[in-house]
Design an enzyme around this catalytic site. Structure first.
Site, PDB file in Angstrom:
ATOM      1  N   GLU A   1      99.907  24.007  46.886  1.00 16.08           N
ATOM      2  CA  GLU A   1      98.678  23.247  46.317  1.00 16.08           C
ATOM      3  C   GLU A   1      97.762  24.027  45.909  1.00 16.08           C
ATOM      4  O   GLU A   1      97.524  25.063  46.309  1.00 16.08           O
ATOM      5  CB  GLU A   1      98.270  22.398  47.515  1.00 16.08           C
ATOM      6  CG  GLU A   1      97.019  21.634  47.060  1.00 16.08           C
ATOM      7  CD  GLU A   1      96.579  20.532  48.087  1.00 16.08           C
ATOM      8  OE1 GLU A   1      97.238  20.657  49.244  1.00 16.08           O
ATOM      9  OE2 GLU A   1      96.082  19.614  47.706  1.00 16.08           O
TER      10      GLU A   1
ATOM     11  N   ASN B   1     101.744  11.155  49.010  1.00 20.29           N
ATOM     12  CA  ASN B   1     101.546  12.479  49.748  1.00 20.29           C
ATOM     13  C   ASN B   1     100.990  12.017  51.332  1.00 20.29           C
ATOM     14  O   ASN B   1     102.037  11.690  52.047  1.00 20.29           O
ATOM     15  CB  ASN B   1     100.249  13.377  49.597  1.00 20.29           C
ATOM     16  CG  ASN B   1     100.047  14.491  50.345  1.00 20.29           C
ATOM     17  OD1 ASN B   1     100.982  15.120  50.889  1.00 20.29           O
ATOM     18  ND2 ASN B   1      98.725  14.681  50.550  1.00 20.29           N
ATOM     19  N   GLU B   2      99.750  11.691  51.794  1.00 21.30           N
ATOM     20  CA  GLU B   2      99.606  11.483  53.210  1.00 21.30           C
ATOM     21  C   GLU B   2      99.260  10.005  53.062  1.00 21.30           C
ATOM     22  O   GLU B   2      97.986   9.656  53.484  1.00 21.30           O
ATOM     23  CB  GLU B   2      98.424  12.190  53.540  1.00 21.30           C
ATOM     24  CG  GLU B   2      99.126  13.616  54.278  1.00 21.30           C
ATOM     25  CD  GLU B   2      97.725  14.425  54.813  1.00 21.30           C
ATOM     26  OE1 GLU B   2      96.920  14.379  54.422  1.00 21.30           O
ATOM     27  OE2 GLU B   2      98.273  15.385  55.536  1.00 21.30           O
TER      28      GLU B   2
END
Ligand code: AHR
Length: 660
Positions: free
Chosen positions: A49, A379-380
């Protein structure tokens, strides 16, 4: 008399000690013959990232910050020490930025007006300086428009903080239209905090854009490529996959600021510069100069995956901005562009060059497909909104690409309502792989070595997609201490023992610039010249380079070793390398004697024992001592069916026995 009594007590003590030492010998059995499950080649991978200056200022070897004047403050990173824009007095020179249009990417350029020859200069500060190495060559390129031909020379120099010149080159800008120019500088000294100074010969107006300096020595010698030392550390891990581009960066604080892969491919100078969400995410570690040039975009990520022999694993926005920020949602009836991005990405990666996105890939230099097999949706994310959107993605992707493996997510926490809800729903949907994230204490990691022992063997597979042990220190690199790494190793034996359920795993985040980090701990640390692997890195590397092909059992009294006597173990065999590999983690302060009985095959000769050990749990690696905690090797004898080992206190041990 007294002396005798003490002597007797001491002798008794020694005898008892010896007795307990023998009694404490741990007997383990490894069943070589029986494969429990195959170890997935993707078992140990890496998570990338752009956080902590990991891309611009890190992996991407560009040395000029804000090369195309597109930051929100267009001259950020550039200084004009002897020019005062606000002064009414006559200036030697002045640089201002001009925006061509609101509608094009990279719209800004820099107009420099030189009034006299009194030493006007413009300086770029780099990403917390620029690392240059004595005798190394650096490639300069820039675009210039020399209006009336008045500027005869652009002089470009490396300077140190005292303005001592450490390398120099020049360009004669011959054209009154925009033109690309290149030149090369050689550094005459090594300096971690150099800057670039630009001066001019002649007076008049010149426009400049895309001012860029790269080391010539990049990974695979690619022009304008990646930092070689950092990629080498990654390559040494032999990762099974590369997850990109994150992390929260995928989601964006708002949907408009989400990561959009289509804006990151094609010519680098046309890629739209974007504010990096980590620029102000951590209130105590602001980095207002943190932007994404997308010099590393999706094409470069695919190429890196290919270089590393890793499966590419892109994660895409699912139409939900970060739920820790705005949580902005794309309405269900407006989800199409997001879904289309996923379908087009698969075309970009895999389709023939006569398709629109296959052609883009070809034009960038890669006619062969990248063989994308996995794609991540969100993602989350958590809650009903995620599941609703995931279903739409799943249907569209599977309708068109039935073999594509979809990675879904269970939110930011490894337990609790969001997690339980996500898993329950994803199970109902027969999701293939579910991503889990955990940033927890070292104790948690040691206590959770059995986490996957009771997972449903018929449910979705697990992607332990982001994890790291966070010790109770807050000090950047010092957070990568031995206790954290050792505890991760203990936990990882549990990942490996459950390789039938756990198919992909990655430590996170991957790397951090020592002068510009937001989040610690991280697997690697770097400055402008050097990089090093943390103890956590060496743990990851030991597991990933010894992942084997088949899981086999290692037991004590018939049960897995998951912390009894502070010992943890897993075992694999590698049918390609013809090896049996046993991993043993001793988290206690005492050394431990173990006797391993090898059943199912007679093995003799010498085995290799690789040990990662440190007696101080707070110890770690550093720029000064990058290999303070790093593996050492010794030979141990295999006696027919047995190997006896003494495991050092606080140690990770990998025993490799050749099985011919
Ligand atoms: O790894 C850092 C961050 O942690 C990631 O961006 C995010 O997914 C997680 O919360």
């Amino acid at each position: 008399m007294r002396y005798n009594f003490i002597t007797k007590i001491t002798v008794l003590g020694l005898l008892l000690n010896g007795f307990f030492a023998i009694a404490q010998k741990t007997n383990l059995e490894v069943d070589i013959a029986k494969t429990i499950t195959k170890i997935q080649p993707t078992m140990y991978g890496i998570f990338f990232e752009d956080i902590n200056f990991a891309a611009d200022g890190g992996l991407y070897a560009e040395m000029i910050k804000n090369r195309s004047f597109e930051f929100e403050l267009p001259l950020m990173g550039w200084q004009q020490p002897n020019s005062d824009r606000h002064s009414m007095n006559k200036q030697s020179g002045i640089a201002t930025t001009i925006k061509l249009s609101e509608n094009i990417t990279n719209a800004n350029f820099c107009r420099v007006i030189i009034n006299d020859d009194n030493g006007y200069e413009i300086i770029n500060e780099g990403f917390r300086g620029m690392g240059i190495k004595k005798d190394a060559r650096y490639n300069l390129s820039l675009k210039a428009e020399n209006h009336d031909g008045a500027i005869k020379k652009i002089i470009v120099q490396f300077i140190d903080k005292n303005k001592k010149v450490l390398g120099e080159t020049s360009i004669a800008p011959t054209s009154s239209d925009w033109e690309n120019y290149t030149a090369q500088l050689t550094a005459i000294e090594t300096e971690a905090k150099a800057q670039i100074r630009i001066t001019f010969e002649g007076t008049g107006t010149i426009d400049l854009d895309m001012i860029s300096v790269f080391p010539e020595d990049t990974w695979k010698n690619r022009k304008k490529g990646l930092r070689k030392d950092i990629v080498q550390l990654l390559d040494d891990m032999k990762p099974g996959f590369l997850r990109f581009p994150g992390g929260c960066i995928v989601e964006g604080r708002t949907l408009a600021k989400r990561y959009q892969w289509k804006k990151t491919v094609g010519p680098v100078e046309d890629r739209e510069t974007f504010v990096n969400r980590w620029n102000s995410e951590m209130a105590d570690r602001p980095a207002p100069d943190y932007f994404q040039s997308f010099g590393i975009g999706f094409y470069e990520y695919f190429l890196l995956s290919e270089d590393l022999g890793a499966e590419p694993l892109p994660i895409l926005s699912c139409g939900m901005a970060c739920q820790f920020n705005t949580g902005e949602l794309a309405p269900m009836e407006e989800l199409d562009p997001y879904v289309q991005d996923a379908l087009d990405l698969i075309e970009f990666a895999n389709a023939t060059v006569d398709t629109p996105w296959g052609k883009v890939r070809r034009d960038m230099g890669h006619p062969e497909p990248f063989n994308l097999k996995y794609i991540g949706v969100g993602n989350e994310q958590w809650g009903v909104d995620y599941i609703e959107r995931y279903k739409v993605f799943e249907k569209a992707i599977k309708d068109k690409y039935p073999n594509m493996i979809i990675v879904s997510g269970s939110g930011p926490f490894p337990e609790g309502d969001y997690f339980d809800y996500g898993w329950e729903e994803l199970k109902k949907l027969n999701a293939e792989i579910v991503d889990e994230h955990y940033y927890k204490s070292p104790e948690w990691f040691r206590e959770n070595a059995t986490r996957y022992d009771n997972y449903d063997r018929n449910g979705p597979k697990v992607f332990a997609g982001e994890y790291a042990a966070h010790p109770k220190v807050e000090n950047g690199p010092k957070e990568n201490n031995w206790e954290a790494a050792l505890s991760e190793a203990a936990f990882m034996t549990g990942l490996e023992r459950n390789a039938d359920v756990v198919h992909l795993t990655a430590y996170a985040p991957l790397m951090a610039h020592i002068d510009a980090w937001h989040w610690a701990p991280d697997l690697l640390w770097f400055d402008n010249l050097k990089s090093y692997g943390t103890p956590n890195y060496y743990v990851q590397k030991l597991f990933s380079t010894n992942s084997g092909t088949d899981l086999i059992s290692i037991t004590k009294d018939g049960a897995a070793l998951t912390g009894q006597e502070e010992l943890y173990a897993s075992a694999v065999k590698d049918s390609d390398k013809k090896e049996v590999i046993v991993k043993l983690v001793n988290t206690s302060a005492m050394s431990k004697e173990v006797r391993i009985q090898l059943n199912g095959q007679r093995l003799t000769g010498n085995a290799t024992l690789v040990t990662l050990q440190n007696s101080d749990l707070t110890g770690g690696n550093s720029f000064e001592f990058p290999e303070n905690i790093s593996p050492s090797e010794e030979k141990v004898k295999v006696d027919g069916r047995n190997v006896s080992l003494k495991l050092a206190p606080y140690s990770v041990n990998v025993l490799k026995i050749k099985s011919r």
